[in-house]
Motif scaffolding. Sequence first.
Motif, PDB file in Angstrom:
ATOM      1  N   GLU A   1       0.830  -1.208   0.000  1.00  0.00           N
ATOM      2  CA  GLU A   1       0.000   0.000   0.000  1.00  0.00           C
ATOM      3  C   GLU A   1       0.863   1.257   0.000  1.00  0.00           C
ATOM      4  O   GLU A   1       0.586   2.222  -0.735  1.00  0.00           O
ATOM      5  CB  GLU A   1      -0.913  -0.004   1.225  1.00  0.00           C
ATOM      6  CG  GLU A   1      -1.853   1.193   1.296  1.00  0.00           C
ATOM      7  CD  GLU A   1      -2.725   1.183   2.548  1.00  0.00           C
ATOM      8  OE1 GLU A   1      -3.429   2.187   2.782  1.00  0.00           O
ATOM      9  OE2 GLU A   1      -2.695   0.178   3.279  1.00  0.00           O
TER      10      GLU A   1
ATOM     11  N   ASP B   1       2.552   1.722  -3.446  1.00  0.00           N
ATOM     12  CA  ASP B   1       1.607   2.232  -4.439  1.00  0.00           C
ATOM     13  C   ASP B   1       1.396   3.734  -4.258  1.00  0.00           C
ATOM     14  O   ASP B   1       1.413   4.499  -5.235  1.00  0.00           O
ATOM     15  CB  ASP B   1       0.275   1.494  -4.303  1.00  0.00           C
ATOM     16  CG  ASP B   1      -0.753   1.960  -5.323  1.00  0.00           C
ATOM     17  OD1 ASP B   1      -0.501   1.806  -6.530  1.00  0.00           O
ATOM     18  OD2 ASP B   1      -1.803   2.493  -4.916  1.00  0.00           O
ATOM     19  N   LYS B   2       1.223   4.169  -3.022  1.00  0.00           N
ATOM     20  CA  LYS B   2       1.025   5.591  -2.746  1.00  0.00           C
ATOM     21  C   LYS B   2       2.251   6.397  -3.138  1.00  0.00           C
ATOM     22  O   LYS B   2       2.128   7.474  -3.737  1.00  0.00           O
ATOM     23  CB  LYS B   2       0.714   5.790  -1.262  1.00  0.00           C
ATOM     24  CG  LYS B   2       0.450   7.235  -0.881  1.00  0.00           C
ATOM     25  CD  LYS B   2       0.097   7.375   0.594  1.00  0.00           C
ATOM     26  CE  LYS B   2      -0.177   8.833   0.954  1.00  0.00           C
ATOM     27  NZ  LYS B   2      -0.540   8.989   2.393  1.00  0.00           N
TER      28      LYS B   2
ATOM     29  N   GLU C   1       5.230   9.754  -9.648  1.00  0.00           N
ATOM     30  CA  GLU C   1       4.838   9.874 -11.054  1.00  0.00           C
ATOM     31  C   GLU C   1       4.128  11.196 -11.316  1.00  0.00           C
ATOM     32  O   GLU C   1       4.387  11.870 -12.316  1.00  0.00           O
ATOM     33  CB  GLU C   1       3.928   8.705 -11.442  1.00  0.00           C
ATOM     34  CG  GLU C   1       3.543   8.694 -12.911  1.00  0.00           C
ATOM     35  CD  GLU C   1       2.680   7.505 -13.284  1.00  0.00           C
ATOM     36  OE1 GLU C   1       2.285   7.408 -14.467  1.00  0.00           O
ATOM     37  OE2 GLU C   1       2.372   6.671 -12.404  1.00  0.00           O
ATOM     38  N   TRP C   2       3.231  11.568 -10.412  1.00  0.00           N
ATOM     39  CA  TRP C   2       2.480  12.814 -10.571  1.00  0.00           C
ATOM     40  C   TRP C   2       3.412  14.021 -10.574  1.00  0.00           C
ATOM     41  O   TRP C   2       3.215  14.981 -11.329  1.00  0.00           O
ATOM     42  CB  TRP C   2       1.448  12.929  -9.454  1.00  0.00           C
ATOM     43  CG  TRP C   2       0.659  14.205  -9.495  1.00  0.00           C
ATOM     44  CD1 TRP C   2       0.855  15.318  -8.730  1.00  0.00           C
ATOM     45  CD2 TRP C   2      -0.449  14.501 -10.347  1.00  0.00           C
ATOM     46  NE1 TRP C   2      -0.054  16.292  -9.040  1.00  0.00           N
ATOM     47  CE2 TRP C   2      -0.875  15.818 -10.039  1.00  0.00           C
ATOM     48  CE3 TRP C   2      -1.134  13.781 -11.335  1.00  0.00           C
ATOM     49  CZ2 TRP C   2      -1.941  16.424 -10.695  1.00  0.00           C
ATOM     50  CZ3 TRP C   2      -2.200  14.400 -11.984  1.00  0.00           C
ATOM     51  CH2 TRP C   2      -2.585  15.706 -11.660  1.00  0.00           C
TER      52      TRP C   2
ATOM     53  N   TYR D   1       4.698   5.617  -5.362  1.00  0.00           N
ATOM     54  CA  TYR D   1       4.919   5.653  -6.807  1.00  0.00           C
ATOM     55  C   TYR D   1       3.933   6.578  -7.510  1.00  0.00           C
ATOM     56  O   TYR D   1       4.295   7.265  -8.476  1.00  0.00           O
ATOM     57  CB  TYR D   1       4.851   4.246  -7.399  1.00  0.00           C
ATOM     58  CG  TYR D   1       6.169   3.505  -7.314  1.00  0.00           C
ATOM     59  CD1 TYR D   1       7.270   3.925  -8.051  1.00  0.00           C
ATOM     60  CD2 TYR D   1       6.313   2.392  -6.502  1.00  0.00           C
ATOM     61  CE1 TYR D   1       8.482   3.266  -7.977  1.00  0.00           C
ATOM     62  CE2 TYR D   1       7.528   1.729  -6.410  1.00  0.00           C
ATOM     63  CZ  TYR D   1       8.611   2.167  -7.154  1.00  0.00           C
ATOM     64  OH  TYR D   1       9.812   1.509  -7.064  1.00  0.00           O
ATOM     65  N   LYS D   2       2.701   6.623  -7.053  1.00  0.00           N
ATOM     66  CA  LYS D   2       1.721   7.527  -7.649  1.00  0.00           C
ATOM     67  C   LYS D   2       2.136   8.978  -7.432  1.00  0.00           C
ATOM     68  O   LYS D   2       2.017   9.815  -8.332  1.00  0.00           O
ATOM     69  CB  LYS D   2       0.344   7.272  -7.041  1.00  0.00           C
ATOM     70  CG  LYS D   2      -0.335   6.016  -7.565  1.00  0.00           C
ATOM     71  CD  LYS D   2      -1.710   5.822  -6.932  1.00  0.00           C
ATOM     72  CE  LYS D   2      -2.390   4.572  -7.494  1.00  0.00           C
ATOM     73  NZ  LYS D   2      -3.700   4.319  -6.836  1.00  0.00           N
ATOM     74  N   TYR D   3       2.634   9.266  -6.227  1.00  0.00           N
ATOM     75  CA  TYR D   3       3.069  10.639  -5.934  1.00  0.00           C
ATOM     76  C   TYR D   3       4.292  11.015  -6.776  1.00  0.00           C
ATOM     77  O   TYR D   3       4.362  12.115  -7.333  1.00  0.00           O
ATOM     78  CB  TYR D   3       3.401  10.781  -4.441  1.00  0.00           C
ATOM     79  CG  TYR D   3       3.826  12.177  -4.070  1.00  0.00           C
ATOM     80  CD1 TYR D   3       2.888  13.173  -3.827  1.00  0.00           C
ATOM     81  CD2 TYR D   3       5.174  12.509  -3.978  1.00  0.00           C
ATOM     82  CE1 TYR D   3       3.284  14.467  -3.515  1.00  0.00           C
ATOM     83  CE2 TYR D   3       5.574  13.790  -3.656  1.00  0.00           C
ATOM     84  CZ  TYR D   3       4.617  14.771  -3.423  1.00  0.00           C
ATOM     85  OH  TYR D   3       5.007  16.059  -3.127  1.00  0.00           O
TER      86      TYR D   3
END
Length: 206
Positions: free
Chosen positions: A143, A146-147, A153-154, A149-151
């Motif tokens: 979890e 995932d959080k 990438e953004w 990597y999303k940050y």
Amino acid sequence: MLAEKHKEAVILDLDDATTTSMKQLAYRGPIQVSFLDPLTKRIDRSAFNSLFESVVEADRELFIADLGASVAEQLPKYFSMNGIEVISEVLEMSNIQLQLICVVGGGNIFKATMGYLEELVASTKDYLEITVALNGFYPVSAEQEDKMYKYLEWNKLPLVHFDLVKDKGEIAMRTVENVLKDGKGTSGLSAFTAIYFKKPIAELKL
């Protein structure tokens, strides 16, 4: 690890709260830079200006600075209060290429380290280079990963992984502890003891 990889660098210890870096990197002769106001005993953010001026005047190419928690938390405030646009322009005029390395770890330090990263990113507004370094000693959960990597990438932030020693066995961990405690680095180690450190340092993408 950076001190071992970049032998030519000047090591700066900005952490007034602890003496960890001064002890562990004693063989590199780290320079202690105090950010404490002598009267109030509080962190003085204007010391960042003095630090950058000293770098300009010094006849050296590479500096590695350990900010420590107390000074690090003042860095975003320094950028925001003085204007990151102005600071970035002055750094460029002074031929200073500033790279910020923000360490993130999993487990119970994930929230705090990610929170600081978010504050740092917000304060720099893409004007400065930020690299995120994931500390393998504190593995992230699925979890948390995932959080994170999303940050990243953004915000288009580069990520590097580091782990002082990949072998988590008792002997390996005790060896690491002793090496850090001695403050002599890896140069005086036997060939086989040095094995623990060579690959992680060589693979460090910083």
